[in-house]
Design a protein around this motif. Structure first.
Motif, PDB file in Angstrom:
ATOM      1  N   HIS A 248      -1.075   7.085   5.437  1.00 27.67           N
ATOM      2  CA  HIS A 248      -1.021   6.752   4.015  1.00 27.67           C
ATOM      3  C   HIS A 248       0.183   7.430   3.360  1.00 27.67           C
ATOM      4  O   HIS A 248       0.506   8.580   3.673  1.00 27.67           O
ATOM      5  CB  HIS A 248      -2.304   7.197   3.319  1.00 27.67           C
ATOM      6  CG  HIS A 248      -2.521   6.565   1.981  1.00 27.67           C
ATOM      7  ND1 HIS A 248      -1.900   7.017   0.829  1.00 27.67           N
ATOM      8  CD2 HIS A 248      -3.278   5.497   1.608  1.00 27.67           C
ATOM      9  CE1 HIS A 248      -2.280   6.270  -0.193  1.00 27.67           C
ATOM     10  NE2 HIS A 248      -3.104   5.337   0.245  1.00 27.67           N
ATOM     11  N   CYS A 291      -4.269  -0.067  -6.522  1.00 28.48           N
ATOM     12  CA  CYS A 291      -4.189   1.197  -5.796  1.00 28.48           C
ATOM     13  C   CYS A 291      -3.768   2.285  -6.772  1.00 28.48           C
ATOM     14  O   CYS A 291      -2.732   2.182  -7.419  1.00 28.48           O
ATOM     15  CB  CYS A 291      -3.196   1.082  -4.646  1.00 28.48           C
ATOM     16  SG  CYS A 291      -2.893   2.651  -3.784  1.00 28.48           S
ATOM     17  N   CYS A 304      -0.202  -4.289  -4.663  1.00 25.75           N
ATOM     18  CA  CYS A 304      -0.746  -2.940  -4.795  1.00 25.75           C
ATOM     19  C   CYS A 304      -1.158  -2.638  -6.235  1.00 25.75           C
ATOM     20  O   CYS A 304      -2.080  -1.854  -6.478  1.00 25.75           O
ATOM     21  CB  CYS A 304       0.267  -1.907  -4.322  1.00 25.75           C
ATOM     22  SG  CYS A 304       0.746  -2.052  -2.589  1.00 25.75           S
ATOM     23  N   CYS A 322      -4.690   1.497   2.431  1.00 25.34           N
ATOM     24  CA  CYS A 322      -3.336   1.127   2.027  1.00 25.34           C
ATOM     25  C   CYS A 322      -3.094  -0.328   2.392  1.00 25.34           C
ATOM     26  O   CYS A 322      -3.376  -0.746   3.529  1.00 25.34           O
ATOM     27  CB  CYS A 322      -2.306   2.027   2.714  1.00 25.34           C
ATOM     28  SG  CYS A 322      -0.594   1.649   2.276  1.00 25.34           S
TER      29      CYS A 322
END
Length: 352
Positions: A248, A291, A304, A322
């Protein structure tokens, strides 16, 4: 048939109600949907920046804060179902070592008195037996016998932390929550305390929940590692895999932020740190959509910023949350991706 883990945390969430004005409140989600297991005689390390929710998880396990959702199971018992009263047996089996021993030790009591009170509470015995047990505990943590007559202020920081460990051992626990136990110590003392914890684990079969912000420190004591960001696990797996080949971007950032003695390794970490997006940590009260790490990630794209990633297999027994795992894995340490999203370029330019 595989043995059940000693501690099992399933989809744990912890929320705090904060006052906002005279009649309004806001909800701070300190921990969100976290799951992990601790095997008997093993160590699970939790690592992340300040405010990531590490200590809150430890306090939830100790029942010092209430879980808002999820389940914590210790040796087959549902800890979250205990109600307001915590059984004495659970207090004995699950102990804690805090970051600052001076704040958790009574300054007016000698080391021997402190250890004796813990023994009397959970393991009643004669005065002669108690004195022998205190001497044994003091010796087991590497202190001299005469130091049992000292007060906390007469000891060094490392010695006080050894006293805190001895107090936890005094009740013969099975799980110890180590909440930043070495972060306030110098490097050489850190190594001594970590080696002590490893030796005690081998001798007594202890399990640890080890909480720290330094991934290098956590690697030396842990069998498995979980990386927390804004209350969520973003990477979890075997300690060697997470440390040597972080999947990550946030784990890579944590690695780059710590100093090491090897000049070649340090040069790579320094280069990686210079290339990182220098955006501020978002507020836990209003995390970004999608995210939560997208405002600080060089690999982030439009997806994302709109989709919340979930933990998924990333190879080597590691799971990572991810959406850009292939791109991150293909980028060597010390290099940025070949193509950086324009939105990230804007963030980078605004923060330089």
């Amino acid at each position: 048939m595989t043995a059940k883990p000693l501690l099992s945390v399933e989809r744990l969430s912890v929320d705090f109600k904060l006052k906002s004005g005279l009649f309004r409140t806001r909800t701070l989600s300190a921990v969100r949907d976290v799951s992990f297991d601790i095997e008997r005689g093993k160590t699970f390390g939790l690592v992340g920046e300040s405010g990531s929710g590490k200590s809150t998880i430890g306090r939830a396990v100790l029942r010092l804060v209430q879980a808002s959702a999820g389940r914590i199971e210790f040796d087959g018992q549902d800890v979250t179902a205990f109600g307001r009263a915590t059984p004495l047996a659970f207090r004995r089996d699950v102990q804690v070592v805090f970051q600052d021993p001076m704040s958790s030790l009574n300054p007016r009591q000698t080391v021997g008195t402190t250890l004796g009170q813990a023994i009397d509470r959970h393991r009643p015995m004669t005065a002669q037996q108690r004195e022998k047990e205190i001497a044994k505990l003091v010796d087991s943590v590497g202190l001299a016998a005469y130091q049992a007559q000292r007060h906390p202020h007469e000891l060094s920081g490392g010695q006080r932390q050894r006293v805190a460990i001895a107090r936890a051992l005094a009740v013969q626990p099975r799980l110890i929550v180590c909440d930043e136990p070495v972060s306030a110590l110098d490097v050489s003392t850190q190594a001594q305390v970590i080696n002590l914890l490893v030796d005690l684990q081998r001798e007594f079969g202890l399990s640890y929940l080890f909480i720290a912000h330094n991934l290098d420190v956590v690697r030396h004591v842990s069998h498995r590692i979980g990386v927390l960001y804004l209350g969520r696990l973003v990477e979890v797996g075997p300690a060697a895999q997470v440390h040597e080949a972080p999947r990550h971007p946030y784990t890579r950032m944590l690695m780059a932020s710590t100093l090491v003695a090897d000049p070649r390794v340090q040069a790579l970490r320094t280069q990686e740190r210079r290339l990182q997006i220098r955006a501020e940590l978002p507020s836990p009260l209003s995390p970004p959509p999608g995210c939560a790490f997208n405002t600080r990630c060089a690999w982030a794209d439009a997806r994302c910023r709109g989709e919340m990633p979930q933990l998924a297999a990333a190879g080597g027994g590691v799971e990572a949350a991810c959406l850009r795992l292939p791109a991150v894995a293909a980028t060597p340490q010390g290099q940025l991706p070949a193509r950086v999203d324009p939105g990230v370029r804007q963030i980078e330019e605004a923060t330089t």
